[in-house]
Write an enzyme that holds these catalytic residues in place. Sequence first.
Site, PDB file in Angstrom:
ATOM      1  N   LYS A 178       3.441  -3.348  -6.786  1.00 33.23           N
ATOM      2  CA  LYS A 178       3.753  -3.875  -5.451  1.00 33.23           C
ATOM      3  C   LYS A 178       5.118  -3.381  -4.998  1.00 33.23           C
ATOM      4  CE  LYS A 178      -0.049  -5.992  -6.023  1.00 33.23           C
ATOM      5  NZ  LYS A 178      -1.283  -5.440  -5.428  1.00 33.23           N
ATOM      6  N   GLU A 204      -1.178   1.950  -0.878  1.00 35.07           N
ATOM      7  CA  GLU A 204      -2.163   0.998  -0.353  1.00 35.07           C
ATOM      8  C   GLU A 204      -1.543   0.190   0.778  1.00 35.07           C
ATOM      9  OE1 GLU A 204      -5.510  -0.879  -2.569  1.00 35.07           O
ATOM     10  OE2 GLU A 204      -4.137  -2.579  -2.588  1.00 35.07           O
ATOM     11  N   ASP A 259       1.213  -0.404  -3.898  1.00 31.98           N
ATOM     12  CA  ASP A 259       0.646  -1.318  -2.906  1.00 31.98           C
ATOM     13  C   ASP A 259       1.768  -1.909  -2.059  1.00 31.98           C
ATOM     14  OD1 ASP A 259      -0.830  -3.057  -1.446  1.00 31.98           O
ATOM     15  OD2 ASP A 259      -1.724  -4.116  -3.154  1.00 31.98           O
ATOM     16  N   ASP A 270      -6.755  -2.061   2.209  1.00 32.66           N
ATOM     17  CA  ASP A 270      -7.433  -3.287   1.782  1.00 32.66           C
ATOM     18  C   ASP A 270      -7.280  -4.435   2.785  1.00 32.66           C
ATOM     19  OD1 ASP A 270      -4.815  -3.873   0.929  1.00 32.66           O
ATOM     20  OD2 ASP A 270      -5.442  -4.746  -0.962  1.00 32.66           O
ATOM     21  N   LYS A 296     -11.882  -6.616  -1.380  1.00 30.73           N
ATOM     22  CA  LYS A 296     -11.641  -7.916  -2.010  1.00 30.73           C
ATOM     23  C   LYS A 296     -12.729  -8.866  -1.538  1.00 30.73           C
ATOM     24  CE  LYS A 296      -6.825  -8.005  -3.313  1.00 30.73           C
ATOM     25  NZ  LYS A 296      -5.917  -7.134  -2.551  1.00 30.73           N
TER      26      LYS A 296
HETATM   27 MG    MG Z   1      -3.528  -4.484  -2.062  1.00 27.77          MG
END
Ligand code: MG
Length: 376
Positions: A165, A218, A193, A241, A265
Amino acid sequence: MKLTDIYVYQVNLPLEHPYWLSGGRLKFETLDATFVKLVTDEGLVGWGEGTPWGHTYVPAHGPGLRAGLETMAPFILGVDPRKVLEVERAMDLALPGHLYAKSPIDMACWDIAGQAAGLSIADLMGGACTKAQPIASSVGTKTIEETRQSIEMYRARGYVAHSVKIGGNVTRDIARIRDVEAIRRPDEIILYDVNRGWSRQEALRVMHATQDLHVMFEQPCETLDDIAALRALHSAPVSVDESLVTLQDATRIARDGLAEVFGIKLNRVGGLTKAARMRDVALAHGIDIFVMATGGSVLADCEALHLAATIPEQACHAVWACQDMLTLDIADGRGPRNKDGYLHLPDAPGLGVHPDEACLGKPVAHYSLAQESGAP
Ligand code: MG
């Protein structure tokens, strides 16, 4: 066969460590999980789970999920749960949108349909082509040293894929990417991400500063419009996403070439039925896929594993095992668990794992066909 009863349970799932997203802007310590038990007139029971990643990550809300179930219950009681499209239409008619509230019902219907057919969900969806998936870790926003420690901890558990992240501070992000790439092993899959944490110009600064590394980002910015604008200015590979919510999002991303990877997801997109269409759009356009629970227990991980099993191995990067981030196990060790960095598909019909009901407490709601029909 028809649905006669819906039992709703609420459980707080504590995270082992506080988890930060978006450069420390968002902090998570406990997930508000909802479990549903669907009962049929033929004695089959199906389980579903809906666990949003808190209520600040994307528009999804634990109490809102349970309110949505109350609104939809009268429309799905009496329906044959094996007819997942009929259940989907009934839910969409009763409550447009609110996909995260529909996901646990859809999951429990697939569980029942699989048990009724004597097939795993993956086989019922058309056939499992893989039996095991590498697990991706989730490395929260941290310093360079903490990022290294977190990756090492997951490597010790066998993980070969990591979602690191970033986002929020361009200078720190560039330094962390360079450091992780310096320690990256040849067989490791690493995704950076951003969780929507950059403005367009911040995204361009990081993409330019790291372009020699050929890494994937991402959800670099908030919207698909932002990502479309970036694509005209930089060729860094992108996974989408949070902006992949509906089938229309999927077709736009595919048509306009906005991403190389779909991050599906399941709770966010409304469950397996809707996610399977996104899978097909991706495969038809040469787009790879990460399948993940949005959060939650081994049930949610297992649901993701079934969809991932229907994707050819070369197109599916990994699944995420949120269960490893929790301190409460509602299934008492049953179901797919981390074995050397892989989750293995259960052999049992349906979902293949059910919770230990003693861990769930008393239902917070019960909707029944008998009540709906006025019977005593
Ligand atoms: Mg993500």
